[in-house]
Design a protein around this motif. Structure first.
Motif, PDB file in Angstrom:
ATOM      1  N   GLY A  11      20.939   4.243  53.816  1.00 23.31           N
ATOM      2  CA  GLY A  11      22.077   3.732  54.578  1.00 23.31           C
ATOM      3  C   GLY A  11      23.149   4.781  54.775  1.00 23.31           C
ATOM      4  N   PHE A  12      23.500   5.473  53.697  1.00 21.62           N
ATOM      5  CA  PHE A  12      24.518   6.522  53.801  1.00 21.62           C
ATOM      6  C   PHE A  12      23.961   7.746  54.516  1.00 21.62           C
ATOM      7  CE2 PHE A  12      27.091  10.015  51.797  1.00 21.62           C
ATOM      8  CZ  PHE A  12      28.278   9.702  52.439  1.00 21.62           C
ATOM      9  N   ALA A  60      24.553   5.027  47.506  1.00 22.08           N
ATOM     10  CA  ALA A  60      23.881   6.328  47.529  1.00 22.08           C
ATOM     11  C   ALA A  60      24.325   7.201  46.361  1.00 22.08           C
ATOM     12  CB  ALA A  60      24.172   7.028  48.853  1.00 22.08           C
ATOM     13  N   TYR A  61      25.580   7.103  46.003  1.00 18.89           N
ATOM     14  CA  TYR A  61      26.107   7.953  44.932  1.00 18.89           C
ATOM     15  C   TYR A  61      25.619   7.506  43.556  1.00 18.89           C
ATOM     16  CZ  TYR A  61      29.361  10.024  41.615  1.00 18.89           C
ATOM     17  OH  TYR A  61      29.896  10.676  40.534  1.00 18.89           O
ATOM     18  N   TYR A  62      25.624   6.224  43.281  1.00 20.68           N
ATOM     19  CA  TYR A  62      25.319   5.743  41.932  1.00 20.68           C
ATOM     20  C   TYR A  62      23.831   5.516  41.671  1.00 20.68           C
ATOM     21  CZ  TYR A  62      30.314   4.894  41.181  1.00 20.68           C
ATOM     22  OH  TYR A  62      31.680   5.043  41.027  1.00 20.68           O
ATOM     23  N   ASP A  63      23.066   5.223  42.701  1.00 17.67           N
ATOM     24  CA  ASP A  63      21.682   4.761  42.535  1.00 17.67           C
ATOM     25  C   ASP A  63      20.807   5.824  41.842  1.00 17.67           C
ATOM     26  OD1 ASP A  63      19.095   3.803  42.798  1.00 17.67           O
ATOM     27  OD2 ASP A  63      19.430   3.033  44.819  1.00 17.67           O
ATOM     28  N   HIS A  64      20.225   5.453  40.696  1.00 16.18           N
ATOM     29  CA  HIS A  64      19.424   6.410  39.938  1.00 16.18           C
ATOM     30  C   HIS A  64      17.988   6.536  40.447  1.00 16.18           C
ATOM     31  CE1 HIS A  64      17.920   3.198  36.786  1.00 16.18           C
ATOM     32  NE2 HIS A  64      17.570   2.911  38.012  1.00 16.18           N
ATOM     33  N   SER A  65      17.648   5.776  41.495  1.00 20.19           N
ATOM     34  CA  SER A  65      16.282   5.848  42.028  1.00 20.19           C
ATOM     35  C   SER A  65      16.134   6.924  43.101  1.00 20.19           C
ATOM     36  CB  SER A  65      15.881   4.489  42.611  1.00 20.19           C
ATOM     37  OG  SER A  65      16.603   4.212  43.808  1.00 20.19           O
ATOM     38  N   CYS A  66      17.213   7.637  43.416  1.00 23.11           N
ATOM     39  CA  CYS A  66      17.160   8.644  44.474  1.00 23.11           C
ATOM     40  C   CYS A  66      17.981   9.869  44.069  1.00 23.11           C
ATOM     41  CB  CYS A  66      17.679   8.076  45.797  1.00 23.11           C
ATOM     42  SG  CYS A  66      19.360   7.432  45.707  1.00 23.11           S
ATOM     43  N   SER A  70      22.475  16.387  47.851  1.00 17.92           N
ATOM     44  CA  SER A  70      22.660  17.109  49.109  1.00 17.92           C
ATOM     45  C   SER A  70      23.549  16.343  50.085  1.00 17.92           C
ATOM     46  CB  SER A  70      21.306  17.399  49.755  1.00 17.92           C
ATOM     47  OG  SER A  70      20.637  16.186  50.087  1.00 17.92           O
ATOM     48  N   LEU A  71      23.570  15.007  49.966  1.00 13.71           N
ATOM     49  CA  LEU A  71      24.407  14.206  50.863  1.00 13.71           C
ATOM     50  C   LEU A  71      25.886  14.368  50.565  1.00 13.71           C
ATOM     51  CD1 LEU A  71      22.434  10.820  51.042  1.00 13.71           C
ATOM     52  CD2 LEU A  71      22.634  12.557  52.826  1.00 13.71           C
ATOM     53  N   PHE A  72      26.216  14.710  49.317  1.00 15.21           N
ATOM     54  CA  PHE A  72      27.618  14.781  48.898  1.00 15.21           C
ATOM     55  C   PHE A  72      28.099  16.207  48.641  1.00 15.21           C
ATOM     56  CE2 PHE A  72      26.260  10.489  47.678  1.00 15.21           C
ATOM     57  CZ  PHE A  72      27.279   9.727  48.221  1.00 15.21           C
ATOM     58  N   ALA A  73      27.202  17.183  48.696  1.00 16.16           N
ATOM     59  CA  ALA A  73      27.537  18.547  48.270  1.00 16.16           C
ATOM     60  C   ALA A  73      28.702  19.152  49.039  1.00 16.16           C
ATOM     61  CB  ALA A  73      26.304  19.442  48.394  1.00 16.16           C
ATOM     62  N   GLU A  76      34.326  15.759  49.700  1.00 16.54           N
ATOM     63  CA  GLU A  76      35.439  15.823  48.748  1.00 16.54           C
ATOM     64  C   GLU A  76      35.016  15.504  47.321  1.00 16.54           C
ATOM     65  OE1 GLU A  76      39.652  13.469  47.804  1.00 16.54           O
ATOM     66  OE2 GLU A  76      38.652  13.176  49.745  1.00 16.54           O
ATOM     67  N   ILE A  77      34.189  14.498  47.148  1.00 19.69           N
ATOM     68  CA  ILE A  77      33.830  14.060  45.798  1.00 19.69           C
ATOM     69  C   ILE A  77      33.146  15.165  45.002  1.00 19.69           C
ATOM     70  CG2 ILE A  77      31.640  13.086  46.585  1.00 19.69           C
ATOM     71  CD1 ILE A  77      33.876  11.847  43.673  1.00 19.69           C
ATOM     72  N   ALA A  78      32.447  16.083  45.672  1.00 17.75           N
ATOM     73  CA  ALA A  78      31.727  17.148  44.960  1.00 17.75           C
ATOM     74  C   ALA A  78      32.671  18.071  44.201  1.00 17.75           C
ATOM     75  CB  ALA A  78      30.886  17.958  45.951  1.00 17.75           C
ATOM     76  N   ASN A  79      33.939  18.073  44.574  1.00 18.20           N
ATOM     77  CA  ASN A  79      34.926  18.917  43.903  1.00 18.20           C
ATOM     78  C   ASN A  79      35.714  18.171  42.842  1.00 18.20           C
ATOM     79  OD1 ASN A  79      34.367  21.199  45.591  1.00 18.20           O
ATOM     80  ND2 ASN A  79      35.528  20.203  47.230  1.00 18.20           N
ATOM     81  N   ARG A  80      35.373  16.910  42.628  1.00 15.95           N
ATOM     82  CA  ARG A  80      36.080  16.110  41.627  1.00 15.95           C
ATOM     83  C   ARG A  80      35.378  16.236  40.273  1.00 15.95           C
ATOM     84  NH1 ARG A  80      39.691  12.197  43.385  1.00 15.95           N
ATOM     85  NH2 ARG A  80      40.430  12.718  45.488  1.00 15.95           N
ATOM     86  N   PRO A  81      36.130  16.216  39.178  1.00 12.89           N
ATOM     87  CA  PRO A  81      35.533  16.376  37.839  1.00 12.89           C
ATOM     88  C   PRO A  81      34.478  15.335  37.504  1.00 12.89           C
ATOM     89  CG  PRO A  81      37.923  16.633  37.744  1.00 12.89           C
ATOM     90  CD  PRO A  81      37.612  16.155  39.133  1.00 12.89           C
TER      91      PRO A  81
END
Length: 526
Positions: A11-12, A60-66, A70-73, A76-81
């Protein structure tokens, strides 16, 4: 991959295949709540403000089945702790309530919902036995105890049952009880790392308390730290306009104007994207499906609601108390309730500092006018139609026609305030020139204690019309109004129009209750 559990990131991924505006900072806000007392979030927005896209992003972010790295790299979130800590680490249950509302129309909807989720989740955990009499929560408790896993539960359109089913029916009661069973029981913290609900309405209140008062709510009226994730910011739309060759001023005219919490200038995201796709600004609001409800609400005319709508159509703001609304569209019992519903639906914006609401932009103003035309407010409709002729008479220099037009607008709208009240007359003048909003940005300026009101009309970009300054005086003469304009320093906002500037002086005779008009071009050309 299941139907409801571990649905993956497709979806994302689809959302990222075209123009995506980075709202992944919302993930960091949700991350901060996980495993805490604040793990329950209810984020409500009006239609077409990105609710479902945000839900798919979280899946997409939380799901452990995938693997979604690369979708988030590049976002903004990729730079968050917290990015690495929670990326693809949880079993995720995703539920779209609207899917069940379209399939089940009776009281069995909750039984079907619970049964379908339970079957899908049991298939993902076949080694965890189901016992007779199990409901979904019982199964989840058993899975969490056996595996040590904690679930993320995301519900899209959580309020669809509340909006579509008749209130006070057993379906509603069963749904509320199901929600309480899932999210307010003693085992909830043992099962869920986080819960995220999204929909249009905040959680329904029962008497003075929420059915689930453990949820932190972020709504159109009170978005808190989620404010910047509710729409597009001015900078984001600027960038979109440049990339796609769109006129930013047009996008701003049509779709800006929402004040969402601390964010003072937010755009309707769906309308912006559709305008870019169609290469044309127009109203896309009618597709949101709430039009009939709006017409019904404003026709109620609780406690002077009609006058409030008139004020807002003229560019004004009105006071509203949003705290009384029970978050139930079937339980609208006052003027404040109607205005609050319209805020949640996106037909009004809310200034939470002043506790006032207003029509945010040209797109919504047009839809609001359409809603008015569906009512029996014939006098209001007539006054709005007369405004087109008034603007034309002004630009043609027809003083008598302008005076007649202002007379008519005054007579049509005397209920707004006292007939001879200065503030009332200024508001009436704004209504009289309502049609000018098609081509002008209108600024109303009152000079306290001097007995006059100014209306300044600045032509929009690419509009070949003069700027207009209107001055209103009382028991003097229209020539005096023009002289008053000349004695003042012109507002800086009209300085660039001094070679194409129309001065309009209007005098009101309190005793005769009539107006006279004098028009003058800056170059002295009549």
């Amino acid at each position: 991959m299941g139907v409801y559990i571990n649905v993956g990131n497709e979806g994302f991924r689809s959302s990222r295949k075209w123009e995506y505006i980075d709202k992944t900072g919302l993930i960091a806000v949700v991350n901060d709540t996980l495993f805490s007392e604040w793990r329950f979030s209810c984020v409500t927005r009006c239609r077409r403000f990105g609710k479902s896209m945000a839900a798919k992003m979280l899946c997409a972010y939380y799901d452990h089945s995938c693997d979604s790295r690369s979708l988030f790299a590049d976002l903004e979130i990729a730079n968050r702790p917290s990015f690495e800590e929670h990326l693809n680490k949880y079993p995720v249950i995703f539920l779209d309530i609207s899917d069940f509302v379209t399939r089940f129309k009776d009281d069995t909807i909750i039984e079907h919902l619970d049964e379908e989720l339970r079957a899908d989740i049991h298939e993902a955990y076949p080694d965890i036995p189901q016992q007779e009499g199990d409901d979904l929560m019982a199964l989840l408790i058993r899975i969490a105890a056996a595996t040590g896993e904690r679930f993320i539960f995301i519900i899209d359109e959580w309020d669809a049952i509340c909006r579509e089913f008749t209130p006070h029916t057993s379906a509603m009661d069963r749904y509320v009880n199901w929600l309480r069973r899932m999210f307010k029981g003693g085992n909830t913290a043992k099962v869920f790392a986080g819960v995220y609900l999204t929909g249009i309405l905040p959680i329904k209140k029962y008497k003075t308390e929420s059915a689930m008062n453990n949820f932190q709510e972020y709504s159109m009226a009170s978005p808190g730290k989620m404010a910047r994730y509710f729409g597009f910011t001015k900078d984001e739309v600027h960038a979109l306009a440049e990339r796609h060759g769109m006129d930013f001023d047009d996008l701003e005219k049509w779709y800006d104007g929402y004040q969402i919490g601390s964010e003072l200038s937010m755009f309707n995201p769906n309308s912006v994207m559709r305008a870019i796709d169609n290469e044309r600004c127009r109203s896309y609001w009618a597709t949101t499906g709430a039009f009939d409800a709006v017409a019904n609400y404003i026709q109620m005319n609780y406690e002077g609601l009609k006058d409030d709508i008139i004020r807002m159509l003229a560019g004004g703001r009105v006071n509203v108390n949003t705290s009384k609304f029970q978050n139930d569209m079937s339980a609208v019992r006052s003027r404040d309730d109607v205005l609050t519903v319209l805020i949640h639906l996106g037909y009004l914006s809310f200034d939470w500092d002043e506790e006032k609401c207003y029509i945010p932009n040209y797109e919504v103003a047009g839809e609001m006018r359409n809603a008015v035309e569906e009512t029996n407010w014939t006098r209001v409709i007539h006054a709005l139609e007369q405004s087109k002729q008034l603007l034309q008479a002004t630009l043609e220099g027809d003083c008598e026609a302008v005076a007649r037009g202002v007379d008519a607008a005054h007579d049509e709208n005397t209920s707004i305030l006292s007939y001879n009240n200065e503030n009332s007359l200024a508001c009436v003048l704004s209504i009289a020139y309502y049609y000018a909003r098609n081509d002008y940005v209108i600024h109303r300026e009152l000079a306290s204690g001097k007995g006059f009101a100014d209306l300044v009309l600045i032509p929009r970009k690419n509009v070949d019309s003069p700027a207009i300054i209107l001055e209103l005086k009382y028991n003097r003469d229209a020539e005096g109004a023009i002289a008053q304009i000349h004695r003042k320093q012109y507002p800086a906002k009209v300085a660039q129009y001094t070679n194409n500037l129309l001065l309009v002086g209007i005098n009101y005779d309190r005793q005769a209750k009539t107006h006279e008009c004098r028009l003058e071009w800056m170059n002295g050309v009549e």
